[in-house]
Enzyme design. Structure first.
Site, PDB file in Angstrom:
ATOM      1  N   CYS A 133      30.088 -21.810  14.101  1.00 36.96           N
ATOM      2  CA  CYS A 133      31.134 -21.871  13.065  1.00 36.96           C
ATOM      3  C   CYS A 133      32.468 -21.377  13.623  1.00 36.96           C
ATOM      4  CB  CYS A 133      30.732 -21.015  11.863  1.00 36.96           C
ATOM      5  SG  CYS A 133      29.399 -21.773  10.930  1.00 36.96           S
ATOM      6  N   GLU A 174      35.900 -16.988  13.227  1.00 37.70           N
ATOM      7  CA  GLU A 174      34.632 -16.405  13.687  1.00 37.70           C
ATOM      8  C   GLU A 174      34.549 -16.568  15.207  1.00 37.70           C
ATOM      9  OE1 GLU A 174      31.099 -17.192  11.431  1.00 37.70           O
ATOM     10  OE2 GLU A 174      29.802 -17.003  13.196  1.00 37.70           O
ATOM     11  N   ARG A 187      29.653 -10.515  10.733  1.00 34.54           N
ATOM     12  CA  ARG A 187      30.275 -10.898  12.023  1.00 34.54           C
ATOM     13  C   ARG A 187      31.306  -9.879  12.498  1.00 34.54           C
ATOM     14  NH1 ARG A 187      26.798 -12.903  10.707  1.00 34.54           N
ATOM     15  NH2 ARG A 187      26.353 -15.076  10.306  1.00 34.54           N
TER      16      ARG A 187
HETATM   17  C1  LIG Z   1      24.997 -24.332  18.049  1.00 38.65           C
HETATM   18  C2  LIG Z   1      25.427 -22.912  17.730  1.00 38.65           C
HETATM   19  C3  LIG Z   1      24.916 -22.278  16.608  1.00 38.65           C
HETATM   20  C4  LIG Z   1      25.310 -20.977  16.292  1.00 38.65           C
HETATM   21  N1  LIG Z   1      24.789 -20.380  15.176  1.00 38.65           N
HETATM   22  C5  LIG Z   1      25.129 -19.110  14.889  1.00 38.65           C
HETATM   23  C6  LIG Z   1      24.561 -18.448  13.750  1.00 38.65           C
HETATM   24  O1  LIG Z   1      23.762 -19.001  13.008  1.00 38.65           O
HETATM   25  N2  LIG Z   1      24.918 -17.161  13.510  1.00 38.65           N
HETATM   26  C7  LIG Z   1      25.784 -16.484  14.325  1.00 38.65           C
HETATM   27  O2  LIG Z   1      26.063 -15.300  14.065  1.00 38.65           O
HETATM   28  N3  LIG Z   1      26.348 -17.087  15.391  1.00 38.65           N
HETATM   29  C8  LIG Z   1      26.045 -18.373  15.705  1.00 38.65           C
HETATM   30  N4  LIG Z   1      26.608 -18.988  16.795  1.00 38.65           N
HETATM   31  C9  LIG Z   1      27.625 -18.273  17.598  1.00 38.65           C
HETATM   32  C10 LIG Z   1      27.079 -17.519  18.836  1.00 38.65           C
HETATM   33  O3  LIG Z   1      25.911 -18.136  19.328  1.00 38.65           O
HETATM   34  C11 LIG Z   1      26.792 -16.050  18.523  1.00 38.65           C
HETATM   35  O4  LIG Z   1      27.946 -15.391  18.083  1.00 38.65           O
HETATM   36  C12 LIG Z   1      26.201 -15.322  19.750  1.00 38.65           C
HETATM   37  O5  LIG Z   1      25.618 -14.110  19.317  1.00 38.65           O
HETATM   38  C13 LIG Z   1      27.256 -15.017  20.821  1.00 38.65           C
HETATM   39  O6  LIG Z   1      26.589 -14.476  21.967  1.00 38.65           O
HETATM   40  P1  LIG Z   1      27.084 -14.767  23.439  1.00 38.65           P
HETATM   41  O7  LIG Z   1      26.264 -13.960  24.372  1.00 38.65           O
HETATM   42  O8  LIG Z   1      27.144 -16.220  23.710  1.00 38.65           O
HETATM   43  O9  LIG Z   1      28.555 -14.141  23.378  1.00 38.65           O
HETATM   44  P2  LIG Z   1      29.888 -14.714  24.035  1.00 38.65           P
HETATM   45  O10 LIG Z   1      30.250 -16.001  23.384  1.00 38.65           O
HETATM   46  O11 LIG Z   1      29.795 -14.692  25.510  1.00 38.65           O
HETATM   47  O12 LIG Z   1      30.930 -13.576  23.580  1.00 38.65           O
HETATM   48  C14 LIG Z   1      31.265 -13.399  22.211  1.00 38.65           C
HETATM   49  C15 LIG Z   1      31.993 -12.051  22.078  1.00 38.65           C
HETATM   50  O13 LIG Z   1      31.073 -11.011  22.416  1.00 38.65           O
HETATM   51  C16 LIG Z   1      31.599 -10.250  23.507  1.00 38.65           C
HETATM   52  N5  LIG Z   1      30.458  -9.878  24.368  1.00 38.65           N
HETATM   53  C17 LIG Z   1      29.506 -10.672  24.910  1.00 38.65           C
HETATM   54  N6  LIG Z   1      28.609  -9.941  25.591  1.00 38.65           N
HETATM   55  C18 LIG Z   1      29.044  -8.659  25.497  1.00 38.65           C
HETATM   56  C19 LIG Z   1      28.557  -7.405  25.990  1.00 38.65           C
HETATM   57  N7  LIG Z   1      27.445  -7.307  26.726  1.00 38.65           N
HETATM   58  N8  LIG Z   1      29.271  -6.301  25.685  1.00 38.65           N
HETATM   59  C20 LIG Z   1      30.396  -6.364  24.944  1.00 38.65           C
HETATM   60  N9  LIG Z   1      30.889  -7.483  24.437  1.00 38.65           N
HETATM   61  C21 LIG Z   1      30.226  -8.624  24.716  1.00 38.65           C
HETATM   62  C22 LIG Z   1      32.589 -11.156  24.228  1.00 38.65           C
HETATM   63  O14 LIG Z   1      33.549 -10.394  24.920  1.00 38.65           O
HETATM   64  C23 LIG Z   1      33.179 -11.899  23.049  1.00 38.65           C
HETATM   65  O15 LIG Z   1      34.143 -11.095  22.409  1.00 38.65           O
HETATM   66  C24 LIG Z   1      26.242 -20.297  17.126  1.00 38.65           C
HETATM   67  C25 LIG Z   1      26.757 -20.955  18.265  1.00 38.65           C
HETATM   68  C26 LIG Z   1      26.359 -22.243  18.561  1.00 38.65           C
HETATM   69  C27 LIG Z   1      26.925 -22.916  19.790  1.00 38.65           C
END
Ligand SMILES: Cc1cc2nc3c(=O)[nH]c(=O)nc-3n(C[C@H](O)[C@H](O)[C@H](O)COP(=O)(O)OP(=O)(O)OC[C@H]3O[C@@H](n4cnc5c(N)ncnc54)[C@H](O)[C@@H]3O)c2cc1C
Length: 302
Positions: free
Chosen positions: A226, A296, A177
């Protein structure tokens, strides 16, 4: 934060950036928590250097939003604007084992599309919400795999050079992460190198991962996945569970009954409620186990 200066608004139009005024981030995050600010939607990657220069020159702070699935956003009027990439069509193009993917692509849809074309490896990430850009930034992973292992090349806007650049996978470090990207780097696109596998076999892997998620996670509830990282050799969820904290609440913020490391918004939780709950749980874990848990979830609270 609101952009009111008509010169900035006019310039945004010129560089093809859409201004959505007064957007509630509670509507754009999986936790359903977050105050209000202006949202800037970027239609062309090439606009980014101009946009960032414009914002800096006018002292407008910003943050990058992907799918909002790993975020805990503060309450009320927020002191920065949010930048988000508009998803182009098509957002995934395949050349042999290489998948060229835009950062705004939906992670799950990208995995399914590749699977249908007999490209696997990413089965563990099925069920992880959000965009490919967010997954890259977080090095999303599950069930023993992480997206970083498949990265061949990343196109990004680098804060250091203020330019769009390409980095090879071996120039980036992907850890649990955590990645070596600078906090203000913005992911624009990625080339993933995926192993060939028959669709049927990939589907089998996807079904197994879906089953595991359904059995252990509160999937019908609002969460950000998480809250804490697992410390080396230990499980944050197990420690919280051992302390009997499942179901503990502050307002509508609650430690899930299903998975002790998932904190859910069971109604109208505020960021303040969620942060108080997180701090309380963290303190109890530290007191009992002597372990200081790292977040996280990404907290945007200032
Ligand atoms: C039900 C559920 C289950 C999940 N299971 C997992 C799992 O098994 N494993 C896991 O790793 N995560 C998990 N997650 C967490 C999450 O889904 C991941 O971390 C996901 O990859 C975040 O992507 P996002 O586009 O939603 O990012 P966001 O939540 O929008 O952003 C997260 C971070 O990334 C940055 N960011 C987003 N897009 C960009 C970009 N284009 N350029 C630069 N920075 C950027 C943001 O500024 C922020 O710092 C889970 C979440 C939920 C709700």
């Amino acid at each position: 934060m609101r952009i009111r200066d008509p010169r900035i608004v006019a310039k945004l139009g010129e560089i093809d950036v859409e201004l959505r005024r007064g957007t509630a981030l509670a509507d754009l995050t999986s936790l359903g928590i977050g105050g209000t600010t202006d949202l800037l939607r970027i239609k062309k990657h090439e606009s980014l250097p101009d946009l960032l220069n414009l914002l800096d020159a006018n002292h407008v702070p910003h943050k990058f939003l992907g799918g909002g699935s790993n975020l805990l956003v503060g309450d009320g009027e927020l002191p920065w604007v949010v930048l988000q990439l508009v998803r182009p069509e098509p957002d995934v193009v395949l050349h042999g084992n290489l998948a060229h993917v835009y950062a705004a692509a939906d992670l799950g849809r990208m995995i399914t599309y590749c699977a249908k074309n007999d490209l696997g490896g990413m089965e563990g990430l099925i069920g992880v919400p959000g965009t490919v850009g967010g997954a890259l930034r977080m090095n999303a992973g599950a069930y023993g795999m992480q997206i970083g292992s498949y990265v061949r090349e990343v196109k990004l806007h680098r804060a250091a050079s203020r330019k769009i650049e390409i980095l090879r996978g071996d120039q980036i470090s992907f850890e649990y992460r955590h990645t070596s990207f600078a906090p203000d780097d913005m992911m624009l696109a990625v080339i993933l190198e995926l192993p060939s596998k028959p669709f049927k076999e990939i589907l089998q892997g996807i079904r197994i991962c879906n089953e595991k998620r359904r059995a252990s996670q509160p999937l019908g509830q609002k969460s950000a996945g998480c809250i804490f990282k697992n410390p080396p050799g230990a499980s944050a969820g197990r420690m919280i569970d051992e302390l009997g904290l499942k179901g503990l609440s502050v307002g509508d913020a609650r430690v899930s009954d299903r998975h002790a490391n998932f904190f859910v918004n069971a109604g109208h939780a505020s960021a303040k409620d969620m942060l108080t709950l997180i701090a309380g749980v963290r303190e109890r874990v530290e007191k009992t186990f002597g372990v200081s848990l790292e977040y996280e979830v990404v907290v945007w609270n200032a």
